[in-house]
Motif scaffolding. Sequence first.
Motif: not given
Length: 338
Positions: A147, A310, A314, A321-322
């Motif tokens: 991410l 957030r 995740i 889901r992202a």
Amino acid sequence: MPDAKISLQDIARRLGVSAKTVSGALHGDGSIRMAEGTRARIKALADELGYVPNMVARGMRQGVMPIIGIVADGLITQPFATEILRAFDNSVRTEGLSVVVTSVGDPSTVEASVAELQRFMPRAIAYAAMYHQVVDLPKAARGAVKLMINCRDSEGEIASLVPAEREAAEAIVNHLFDRGRKSIAFLNLPGLLAGTMREDGFRAAHAARGLAPNEAWIRPATRGPLYSDRARSLVFAHVQEMLSGPVRPDAILCGNDRVALEAYNTLRRIGARIPEDVAVASFDNQVEIAARLDPPLTTMALPHRAIGRRAAEILAGQGRRANSIEEIPFRLVERASV
């Protein structure tokens, strides 16, 4: 006092079940079937004996530790950007996870930083930046980073959480229009992705009302290709010039709160009142600046805490889901400058 050395095997012997069954009951392994009564007895005895899970041993068996790794590009050096890490850390702790952060100063150290974090066998690794930017990760690190936080992946392959810059600019310009302002100048941040996107939003808000912004009033806050503290400020010269002509702006939107601080000083020097003569609005909500100006500054608060929460959701595997690029909205903070 509870015995912290109680093991799964101890509980299994007392109840006449297997250690695997005890592990399934206490660690939530849905693949191990058992009667609910058995599960309840195991949990009750574990509580009575003060069983403490050996997270290290469990992590070694599973190949991952209850850790999230963060490669932080300058994030921990910026007072307001640290809100991302603070919110992230608070959120993952509720999931029984810990955070390990390594700071990088330039792109050449990213690969080594990711490798260092991998030694901890983390559940996931993220890359976080101190401001909204496009990041080109080295090839060796790309497969490890799950991410991007407060930044975008240059290849568009890694899920990214970023501030909704364009939407924020539209919101603050519409707020100025709704409060009766008709002629808005914009002292923007040159060379930054945030500046480009905010100018897009500035123009979109005008277009939505069938208006065209005064192009002569869209100006860079500093000289040079990139906004920075070291760049020469142009705020005084721009504000003084715009307010000396026959057609004057009745509002100034500033690229960030530091630019707004300079605009305040200039307006005072030339005898203009805020907000009676000129309204001032901004982005970021650096409270040590915005709330202490006179009058206090109306600004769009960067969604750093929301981004941190957030990101935790995740990476902890909770919630939805992202998205490929997920934009997190700013928050309008109304004060007395408009």
